[in-house]
Design an enzyme around this catalytic site. Structure first.
Site, mmCIF file in Angstrom:
data_model
loop_
_atom_site.group_PDB
_atom_site.id
_atom_site.type_symbol
_atom_site.label_atom_id
_atom_site.label_comp_id
_atom_site.label_asym_id
_atom_site.label_seq_id
_atom_site.Cartn_x
_atom_site.Cartn_y
_atom_site.Cartn_z
ATOM 1 N N HIS A 82 -7.603 9.336 -1.392
ATOM 2 C CA HIS A 82 -7.004 9.637 -0.129
ATOM 3 C C HIS A 82 -7.735 10.140 1.249
ATOM 4 C CE1 HIS A 82 -2.308 9.088 1.242
ATOM 5 N NE2 HIS A 82 -3.289 9.322 2.214
ATOM 6 N N ASP A 115 0.729 -1.112 0.131
ATOM 7 C CA ASP A 115 -0.076 0.028 -0.141
ATOM 8 C C ASP A 115 0.964 1.265 -0.151
ATOM 9 O OD1 ASP A 115 -2.881 1.340 1.085
ATOM 10 O OD2 ASP A 115 -1.221 2.240 1.653
ATOM 11 N N TYR A 162 3.058 9.726 -0.560
ATOM 12 C CA TYR A 162 4.330 8.906 0.243
ATOM 13 C C TYR A 162 5.619 9.484 -0.492
ATOM 14 C CZ TYR A 162 0.413 6.433 2.586
ATOM 15 O OH TYR A 162 -0.661 6.193 3.135
ATOM 16 N N LYS A 174 -2.918 5.918 -3.963
ATOM 17 C CA LYS A 174 -4.102 6.658 -3.601
ATOM 18 C C LYS A 174 -3.799 8.341 -4.355
ATOM 19 C CE LYS A 174 -3.890 4.587 0.927
ATOM 20 N NZ LYS A 174 -2.533 4.514 1.231
ATOM 21 N N SER A 198 6.508 -1.085 8.906
ATOM 22 C CA SER A 198 7.773 -1.044 9.728
ATOM 23 C C SER A 198 8.972 -0.899 8.714
ATOM 24 C CB SER A 198 7.729 -2.572 10.526
ATOM 25 O OG SER A 198 9.112 -2.425 10.903
ATOM 26 N N ASN A 216 5.006 -8.833 11.890
ATOM 27 C CA ASN A 216 3.730 -8.744 11.495
ATOM 28 C C ASN A 216 2.866 -9.489 10.577
ATOM 29 O OD1 ASN A 216 4.510 -6.641 13.019
ATOM 30 N ND2 ASN A 216 4.652 -5.106 11.559
#
Ligand code: A2P
Length: 283
Positions: free
Chosen positions: A114, A51, A56, A81, A238, A247
């Site tokens: 978003h 994702d 970002y 997004k 992470s 995870n």
């Protein structure tokens, strides 16, 4: 829920007939210089869903990882997004093309608006563009992020097309029960961002720590398992390879009904929110 994938990550059914892996690798705040290696680490660990977002600034690095990886494109589920500055019909298409160029992809698995950015009042236009892009075959599934019930009702009423996913801030301190129930009632999958509450106080909470000790699991695994048992899709972030592996290792143990209830009781309502409030956020 569908049958587990070969890496044992269950697939969640979407309203449009597609499926999303229940755990994905979240790239928020994954720095540009480390992003390609970290995505490759995640894919090696068994993640099949990644994702990212235009804002970002790591879509190109994700694209490089996808090129380097030996995992076939069709076995991966990629989300990006649309940023808030591109909500008009034309700007949405330009922004989508830019993201696809950076990612180096022909088809996207999931594209999300978003934020609703309600002060601009353009998110219905953006939604109409996503519907068109999907009908042109460029996107498999379309959804939204940070939408509240009135925003969801608005796009559904105006276009007759429902998003398949609403990606929202959700963790034990901020459980968003009313929104989650509304999404469930309308067959919209809830995907939790910051599922670990950004890893601070929540992972030190005595309730979480005591359950972790009982189960011989880490606090992060306990929190992620709580999400899984609630049917949420999660995208923990992470930058640490050992934690990336940890995870995803949340399918070989279970929380008891009592343990689930103890974590449910940690909800702080609106004061548990860490990120911006979508009604007022003005980026
Ligand atoms: P790091 O990148 O050093 O691992 P969220 O996804 O809820 O926003 O949480 C992300 C934060 O939680 C990051 O600061 C990340 O730090 C930390 N984190 C992620 N996985 C774990 C884990 N398994 N144990 C402890 N902290 C974690």
């Amino acid at each position: 829920m569908d049958t587990p994938t070969k890496t044992n990550i269950p697939l969640i059914n979407l309203l449009d007939g597609n499926h999303i892996p229940q755990v994905g690798y979240g790239m928020w705040q994954v720095s540009e210089d480390k992003a390609t290696d970290l995505v490759l680490t995640a894919i090696d660990a068994g993640y099949t869903s990644i994702d990212t977002a235009m804002i970002y600034y790591n879509e190109a690095e994700l694209g490089k990882a996808l090129k380097k990886s030996s995992v076939p494109r069709d076995d991966l589920f990629i989300t990006t997004k649309l940023w808030n500055d591109s909500h008009s019909v034309d700007k949405t298409k330009v922004a989508f093309d830019e993201s696809m160029k950076l990612l180096g992809l022909d088809t996207l698995d999931l594209y999300l608006i978003h934020w609703p950015a309600p002060e601009q009042n353009l998110y219905v236009d953006a939604w109409s563009s996503l519907i068109e892009l999907q009908s042109e075959g460029k996107i498999k599934s379309i959804g939204v992020s940070n939408f509240h019930i009135p925003h969801l009702e608005n796009i559904i009423t105006k276009t007759n097309v429902s998003p398949v996913i609403n990606q929202i801030e959700l963790h034990p301190y901020f459980q968003q029960r009313e929104l989650k129930r509304w999404c469930e009632d309308n067959s919209i999958v809830v995907e939790a961002w910051s599922p670990l509450g950004r890893g601070g106080e929540l992972l030190d909470d005595p309730v979480i720590k005591s359950i972790a000790q009982e189960l011989k699991r880490s606090p992060a695994q306990v929190v992620l398992r709580w999400h899984i048992q609630h049917g949420n899709v999660v995208i923990p972030k992470s930058a640490n390879p050992a934690r990336i592996k940890e995870n995803i290792d949340v399918f070989s143990f279970q929380l008891s009904p009592q343990q689930m209830m103890s974590i449910n009781s940690l909800d702080r309502g609106s004061s548990g929110r860490i990120g911006p409030n979508p009604d007022t956020a003005n980026f």
